[in-house]
Design a protein around this motif. Structure first.
Motif: not given
Length: 245
Positions: A181-182, A213-215, A219-221, A236-240
């Motif tokens: 979606g992004r 949920n979107f932040t 459409l960052s999730f 690493v930890k993913c952004e979402d």
């Protein structure tokens, strides 16, 4: 689903070819037999030596070749991490073209006859792909969920040879959907409203409900689970990720 209106194969093919420009996850090859490779399919869905095989074969084998290769590439002995990465990537390759064709061209591509490359994760549809017109469908999210999750991601999950938490896999599916979606929004900002409506509807459907949920407006999730990538060497930890707080 009684209101489905078939779209001409030429229109489905044109939509798929156009959205492929959005990125590698949106690209689906076109060509080969119409058969799905399933039981009773006289075509068999593939021909020996053509470099592709019915995706159902991958599901039945639990994508074991991709899982092992992925775990090895990331330098981990945890096959469940490889399985998570494979399922996440496959979800992205399914959601991206389906969502883009639906929102940008008003056509929901059917994934009947989908095949996977013998070497790699690339996907291929018949030269005359089928699909339906999206406008006017009262339960569009349910159709998209059926096409991607019920018919494909559920089958892949059922065939995995290693145990992976169902909510993790659902989170992967939601994350792949949100990322698709992004990318679509970045290329087509004028389609924000219909795109958001479709994605919101999907994230309220069955196992995708409650996955995150979107932040942000882009459409960052933020998901409520973790794909386990942080566990690989140098991971690493993913952004979402739910752990990235």
């Amino acid at each position: 689903m009684n209101a489905l209106r078939p779209a001409p194969p030429s229109s489905v093919a044109a939509a798929l070819k156009e959205v492929a420009d959005l990125g590698s996850f949106f690209a689906v090859e076109l060509g080969g037999p119409v058969g799905s490779g399933g039981p009773g399919d006289p075509d068999g869905g593939s021909h020996p030596g053509d470099g592709w095989h019915p995706v159902e074969e991958t599901y039945r084998r639990g994508a074991a070749d991709l899982v092992a290769a992925t775990a090895d590439r990331y330098g981990t002995g945890e096959l469940r991490i490889g399985a998570s990465m494979v399922q996440l990537g496959h979800a992205a390759r399914l959601w991206s073209p389906v969502l883009a064709c639906t929102v940008v061209h008003g056509i929901v591509p059917d994934l009947k006859g989908l095949r996977r490359a013998d070497e790699g994760a690339a996907l291929c549809l018949p030269a005359t792909p089928t699909g339906w017109y999206a406008p006017g469908l009262p339960r569009l999210a349910e159709l998209l969920y059926e096409v991607v999750v019920h018919r494909h991601l559920d089958a892949l999950a059922a065939g995995l040879h290693v145990k992976v938490a169902p909510r993790l896999l659902a989170g992967n599916a939601a994350s792949a959907l949100a990322e698709a979606g992004r990318a679509i929004l970045a290329a087509h900002p004028d389609l924000r409203r219909p795109l958001t409506e479709v994605v919101d509807g999907l994230l309220s459907t069955d196992r995708l409900a409650g996955t995150g949920n979107f932040t942000a407006p882009d459409l960052s999730f933020r998901r409520r689970s973790c794909c386990l990538y942080y566990r690989v060497p140098a991971g690493v930890k993913c952004e979402d990720c739910s752990l990235a707080r």
